[in-house]
Design an enzyme around this catalytic site. Structure first.
Site, PDB file in Angstrom:
ATOM      1  N   ILE A  20      37.028 -25.337  24.825  1.00 24.70           N
ATOM      2  CA  ILE A  20      36.470 -26.221  23.906  1.00 24.70           C
ATOM      3  C   ILE A  20      36.969 -27.409  25.662  1.00 24.70           C
ATOM      4  O   ILE A  20      36.143 -28.665  25.961  1.00 24.70           O
ATOM      5  CB  ILE A  20      37.422 -26.570  22.998  1.00 24.70           C
ATOM      6  CG1 ILE A  20      36.659 -25.659  21.360  1.00 24.70           C
ATOM      7  CG2 ILE A  20      37.271 -28.709  22.601  1.00 24.70           C
ATOM      8  CD1 ILE A  20      37.675 -26.344  20.287  1.00 24.70           C
ATOM      9  N   VAL A  92      45.136 -26.790  24.635  1.00 30.41           N
ATOM     10  CA  VAL A  92      46.006 -26.043  24.733  1.00 30.41           C
ATOM     11  C   VAL A  92      47.017 -25.593  23.020  1.00 30.41           C
ATOM     12  O   VAL A  92      47.368 -26.952  22.650  1.00 30.41           O
ATOM     13  CB  VAL A  92      47.206 -26.455  25.836  1.00 30.41           C
ATOM     14  CG1 VAL A  92      48.502 -25.693  25.408  1.00 30.41           C
ATOM     15  CG2 VAL A  92      46.749 -26.949  26.696  1.00 30.41           C
ATOM     16  N   TYR A 157      46.379 -20.067   9.073  1.00 27.23           N
ATOM     17  CA  TYR A 157      46.275 -21.136  10.444  1.00 27.23           C
ATOM     18  C   TYR A 157      48.310 -21.532  10.134  1.00 27.23           C
ATOM     19  O   TYR A 157      48.801 -21.835  11.409  1.00 27.23           O
ATOM     20  CB  TYR A 157      46.017 -22.190   9.929  1.00 27.23           C
ATOM     21  CG  TYR A 157      46.015 -23.011  11.584  1.00 27.23           C
ATOM     22  CD1 TYR A 157      45.243 -22.298  12.453  1.00 27.23           C
ATOM     23  CD2 TYR A 157      46.036 -24.858  11.678  1.00 27.23           C
ATOM     24  CE1 TYR A 157      45.036 -23.021  13.246  1.00 27.23           C
ATOM     25  CE2 TYR A 157      45.878 -25.385  13.406  1.00 27.23           C
ATOM     26  CZ  TYR A 157      45.842 -24.487  14.064  1.00 27.23           C
ATOM     27  OH  TYR A 157      45.013 -25.446  15.206  1.00 27.23           O
ATOM     28  N   LYS A 164      49.888 -29.069  14.490  1.00 31.82           N
ATOM     29  CA  LYS A 164      49.077 -29.744  14.649  1.00 31.82           C
ATOM     30  C   LYS A 164      49.115 -31.182  13.930  1.00 31.82           C
ATOM     31  O   LYS A 164      48.335 -32.594  14.484  1.00 31.82           O
ATOM     32  CB  LYS A 164      47.621 -29.122  14.302  1.00 31.82           C
ATOM     33  CG  LYS A 164      47.036 -28.280  15.327  1.00 31.82           C
ATOM     34  CD  LYS A 164      46.634 -28.281  16.445  1.00 31.82           C
ATOM     35  CE  LYS A 164      45.992 -27.552  16.801  1.00 31.82           C
ATOM     36  NZ  LYS A 164      45.498 -27.870  18.777  1.00 31.82           N
ATOM     37  N   ILE A 193      35.447 -22.974  16.078  1.00 37.23           N
ATOM     38  CA  ILE A 193      33.941 -22.324  17.107  1.00 37.23           C
ATOM     39  C   ILE A 193      35.510 -20.840  18.149  1.00 37.23           C
ATOM     40  O   ILE A 193      36.565 -21.087  17.963  1.00 37.23           O
ATOM     41  CB  ILE A 193      34.513 -23.641  18.178  1.00 37.23           C
ATOM     42  CG1 ILE A 193      33.919 -25.070  18.398  1.00 37.23           C
ATOM     43  CG2 ILE A 193      33.507 -22.930  19.417  1.00 37.23           C
ATOM     44  CD1 ILE A 193      34.362 -26.102  19.030  1.00 37.23           C
TER      45      ILE A 193
HETATM   46  P1  NAD Z   1      40.939 -21.264  24.562  1.00 39.00           P
HETATM   47  O1  NAD Z   1      42.144 -20.207  24.362  1.00 39.00           O
HETATM   48  O2  NAD Z   1      40.233 -21.433  25.716  1.00 39.00           O
HETATM   49  O3  NAD Z   1      41.812 -22.889  24.977  1.00 39.00           O
HETATM   50  C1  NAD Z   1      43.273 -23.096  25.002  1.00 39.00           C
HETATM   51  C2  NAD Z   1      44.034 -22.548  26.030  1.00 39.00           C
HETATM   52  O4  NAD Z   1      45.344 -22.569  26.025  1.00 39.00           O
HETATM   53  C3  NAD Z   1      43.624 -21.828  26.923  1.00 39.00           C
HETATM   54  O5  NAD Z   1      43.433 -22.354  28.194  1.00 39.00           O
HETATM   55  C4  NAD Z   1      44.869 -21.477  27.636  1.00 39.00           C
HETATM   56  O6  NAD Z   1      45.014 -21.281  28.992  1.00 39.00           O
HETATM   57  C5  NAD Z   1      46.299 -22.338  27.022  1.00 39.00           C
HETATM   58  N1  NAD Z   1      47.184 -21.892  27.427  1.00 39.00           N
HETATM   59  C6  NAD Z   1      47.524 -21.659  25.776  1.00 39.00           C
HETATM   60  N2  NAD Z   1      49.389 -21.579  26.484  1.00 39.00           N
HETATM   61  C7  NAD Z   1      49.654 -22.219  27.503  1.00 39.00           C
HETATM   62  C8  NAD Z   1      50.581 -22.449  28.092  1.00 39.00           C
HETATM   63  N3  NAD Z   1      52.101 -21.905  27.934  1.00 39.00           N
HETATM   64  N4  NAD Z   1      50.977 -23.256  29.467  1.00 39.00           N
HETATM   65  C9  NAD Z   1      49.427 -23.800  29.633  1.00 39.00           C
HETATM   66  N5  NAD Z   1      47.853 -23.735  29.377  1.00 39.00           N
HETATM   67  C10 NAD Z   1      48.224 -22.607  27.652  1.00 39.00           C
HETATM   68  O7  NAD Z   1      40.482 -22.617  23.527  1.00 39.00           O
HETATM   69  P2  NAD Z   1      40.218 -23.506  22.503  1.00 39.00           P
HETATM   70  O8  NAD Z   1      39.532 -22.484  21.165  1.00 39.00           O
HETATM   71  O9  NAD Z   1      39.168 -23.848  22.976  1.00 39.00           O
HETATM   72  O10 NAD Z   1      41.500 -24.263  22.258  1.00 39.00           O
HETATM   73  C11 NAD Z   1      41.790 -25.495  22.845  1.00 39.00           C
HETATM   74  C12 NAD Z   1      42.103 -26.378  21.882  1.00 39.00           C
HETATM   75  O11 NAD Z   1      41.504 -26.553  20.847  1.00 39.00           O
HETATM   76  C13 NAD Z   1      43.150 -25.979  20.989  1.00 39.00           C
HETATM   77  O12 NAD Z   1      44.627 -26.745  20.756  1.00 39.00           O
HETATM   78  C14 NAD Z   1      43.137 -25.240  19.582  1.00 39.00           C
HETATM   79  O13 NAD Z   1      44.059 -25.380  19.120  1.00 39.00           O
HETATM   80  C15 NAD Z   1      42.008 -26.997  19.949  1.00 39.00           C
HETATM   81  N6  NAD Z   1      41.371 -26.813  18.136  1.00 39.00           N
HETATM   82  C16 NAD Z   1      40.468 -25.198  18.209  1.00 39.00           C
HETATM   83  C17 NAD Z   1      39.268 -24.830  17.842  1.00 39.00           C
HETATM   84  C18 NAD Z   1      39.020 -23.010  16.887  1.00 39.00           C
HETATM   85  O14 NAD Z   1      38.137 -23.274  16.364  1.00 39.00           O
HETATM   86  N7  NAD Z   1      38.799 -22.681  18.423  1.00 39.00           N
HETATM   87  C19 NAD Z   1      39.508 -26.428  16.412  1.00 39.00           C
HETATM   88  C20 NAD Z   1      40.110 -26.786  16.739  1.00 39.00           C
HETATM   89  C21 NAD Z   1      40.751 -27.262  17.539  1.00 39.00           C
HETATM   90  C1  IMJ Z   2      43.648 -19.728  13.872  1.00 39.21           C
HETATM   91  C2  IMJ Z   2      44.592 -19.369  12.951  1.00 39.21           C
HETATM   92  C3  IMJ Z   2      44.246 -19.487  11.869  1.00 39.21           C
HETATM   93  C4  IMJ Z   2      42.840 -19.076  11.243  1.00 39.21           C
HETATM   94  C5  IMJ Z   2      42.203 -19.881  12.249  1.00 39.21           C
HETATM   95  C6  IMJ Z   2      42.552 -20.184  13.852  1.00 39.21           C
HETATM   96  N1  IMJ Z   2      41.214 -20.192  11.979  1.00 39.21           N
HETATM   97  C7  IMJ Z   2      40.415 -21.015  13.612  1.00 39.21           C
HETATM   98  C8  IMJ Z   2      41.322 -21.014  14.169  1.00 39.21           C
HETATM   99  C9  IMJ Z   2      40.031 -20.452  11.222  1.00 39.21           C
HETATM  100  C10 IMJ Z   2      40.163 -22.203  13.360  1.00 39.21           C
HETATM  101  C11 IMJ Z   2      42.063 -21.450  15.789  1.00 39.21           C
HETATM  102  N2  IMJ Z   2      42.376 -22.857  15.999  1.00 39.21           N
HETATM  103  C12 IMJ Z   2      42.085 -23.899  15.382  1.00 39.21           C
HETATM  104  C13 IMJ Z   2      43.556 -22.779  16.772  1.00 39.21           C
HETATM  105  O1  IMJ Z   2      44.157 -24.059  16.976  1.00 39.21           O
HETATM  106  C14 IMJ Z   2      44.168 -21.646  17.342  1.00 39.21           C
HETATM  107  C15 IMJ Z   2      45.118 -21.460  18.209  1.00 39.21           C
HETATM  108  C16 IMJ Z   2      46.432 -20.388  18.222  1.00 39.21           C
HETATM  109  C17 IMJ Z   2      45.593 -19.005  18.017  1.00 39.21           C
HETATM  110  C18 IMJ Z   2      45.922 -17.781  18.850  1.00 39.21           C
HETATM  111  C19 IMJ Z   2      45.575 -16.391  19.006  1.00 39.21           C
HETATM  112  C20 IMJ Z   2      46.298 -15.464  19.749  1.00 39.21           C
HETATM  113  C21 IMJ Z   2      47.587 -15.834  20.359  1.00 39.21           C
HETATM  114  N3  IMJ Z   2      48.479 -17.084  18.946  1.00 39.21           N
HETATM  115  C22 IMJ Z   2      47.480 -18.056  19.229  1.00 39.21           C
HETATM  116  N4  IMJ Z   2      48.385 -19.394  18.983  1.00 39.21           N
HETATM  117  C23 IMJ Z   2      46.831 -19.945  18.453  1.00 39.21           C
HETATM  118  O2  IMJ Z   2      48.469 -14.828  20.631  1.00 39.21           O
END
Ligand code: NAD
Ligand code: IMJ
Length: 258
Positions: A20, A92, A157, A164, A193
């Site tokens: 993202i 993050v 989750y 969060k 996503i």
């Molecule tokens: P992503 O894996 O691309 O990004 C997660 C990032 O967190 C990575 O760049 C990783 O390096 C960083 N990170 C984790 N631990 C860290 C640490 N100790 N120090 C520095 N960086 C660290 O995945 P994403 O989905 O782009 O996630 C970005 C944000 O969006 C997160 O906060 C996630 O919860 C939020 N989010 C994701 C979704 C989804 O469905 N993918 C939906 C809503 C919110």
């Molecule tokens: C994460 C867990 C459970 C259900 C989930 C997610 N759904 C979505 C996510 C439905 C969309 C992705 N999300 C919103 C996140 O915030 C993910 C956070 C995350 C993901 C991992 C995977 C690898 C790991 N630790 C993580 N910690 C946080 O080791």
């Protein structure tokens, strides 16, 4: 003229071209911002350097948000390039993988709870406090990424939802602290996503299909769409918006259909 002309933005959280944070970086660059990036560890350095190059940036700094020293060092480094910072993007999250499946109460541990809160919520305030000196006297903006699991108990989750909820409250307290300095603080709550953080998550495919079926727009959101809202929220067009969670989820949060 772009929305973010003459603004300097630090992007924390790019790990892949699906991140993202990468969607946000591209939108901000398109709108005229100069960018700097952090990378979590050496494994990600080269990749992030390439993403920086793609957005005309030569500023990449290591930052594991678990380290106070590394957080401080980011802004010492930035200070060598820029005399001020306008935008901080925090994208993050982390919890131990085994916490993100099964029943919440059965699986939650003290260590998992602390890790989720430290990396996914506290780190936003730690980065903000370190960024604060460089953001004085500007129309600064900070942004974090949340998820609907903050306000609804969602399957799998688990402790990330609790973290969060903390992040969203943290964002509001930060907005109250920084408002008098003209710095705004907001969150985007994005729909699901397929990123690295969502890969290997049980039931993700079914959930993406569910959102496609019931959300008002009948589809899932893209990182480009999150990026566009991020650019707006960090621009002067959003000058009266702070302490707010904006859903960018194709309307999913607003319906009760199943
Ligand atoms: P992503 O894996 O691309 O990004 C997660 C990032 O967190 C990575 O760049 C990783 O390096 C960083 N990170 C984790 N631990 C860290 C640490 N100790 N120090 C520095 N960086 C660290 O995945 P994403 O989905 O782009 O996630 C970005 C944000 O969006 C997160 O906060 C996630 O919860 C939020 N989010 C994701 C979704 C989804 O469905 N993918 C939906 C809503 C919110
Ligand atoms: C994460 C867990 C459970 C259900 C989930 C997610 N759904 C979505 C996510 C439905 C969309 C992705 N999300 C919103 C996140 O915030 C993910 C956070 C995350 C993901 C991992 C995977 C690898 C790991 N630790 C993580 N910690 C946080 O080791």
């Amino acid at each position: 003229m772009g929305l973010l002309e003459n603004k300097n933005a630090l992007i924390v959280g790019v790990a892949s071209n699906r991140s993202i944070a990468w969607g946000i970086a591209q939108a901000m660059r398109r709108e005229g911002a100069q960018l700097a990036f952090t990378y979590q560890n050496e494994r990600l350095r080269e990749r992030v350097e390439n993403f920086a190059r793609e957005t005309d940036s030569e500023i990449t700094v290591p930052c594991d948000v678990a380290s106070d020293e590394q957080i401080l060092a980011v802004f010492e480094h930035l200070d060598d390039y820029w005399d001020h910072l306008d935008i901080l993007v925090h994208s993050v999250a982390h919890a131990p993988k085994e916490q993100l499946e099964g029943e919440y109460l059965e699986n939650v541990t003290r260590a998992g709870f602390l890790m989720a809160h430290e990396i996914s919520s506290y780190s936003f305030s730690a980065l903000a406090d370190a960024a604060r000196p460089m953001m004085q006297g500007r129309h600064g903006a900070m942004l974090t990424l949340s998820y609907i699991g903050a306000v609804r108990a969602m399957p799998n989750y688990n402790v990330m939802g609790v973290a969060k909820a903390s992040l969203e409250a943290n964002m509001r307290y930060m907005a109250a602290s920084l408002g008098p300095e003209g710095i705004r603080v907001n969150a985007i709550s994005a729909g699901p996503i397929r990123t690295l953080a969502a890969s290997g998550i049980k039931g993700l495919r079914d959930f993406l299909a569910h959102v496609e079926k019931v959300s008002p727009l009948r589809r899932n959101v893209t990182i480009e769409e999150v990026g566009n809202v991020a650019a707006f929220l960090c621009s002067d067009y959003a000058s009266a918006v702070t302490g707010e969670v904006t859903y960018v989820d194709c309307g999913y949060n607003s319906v009760g259909a199943i």
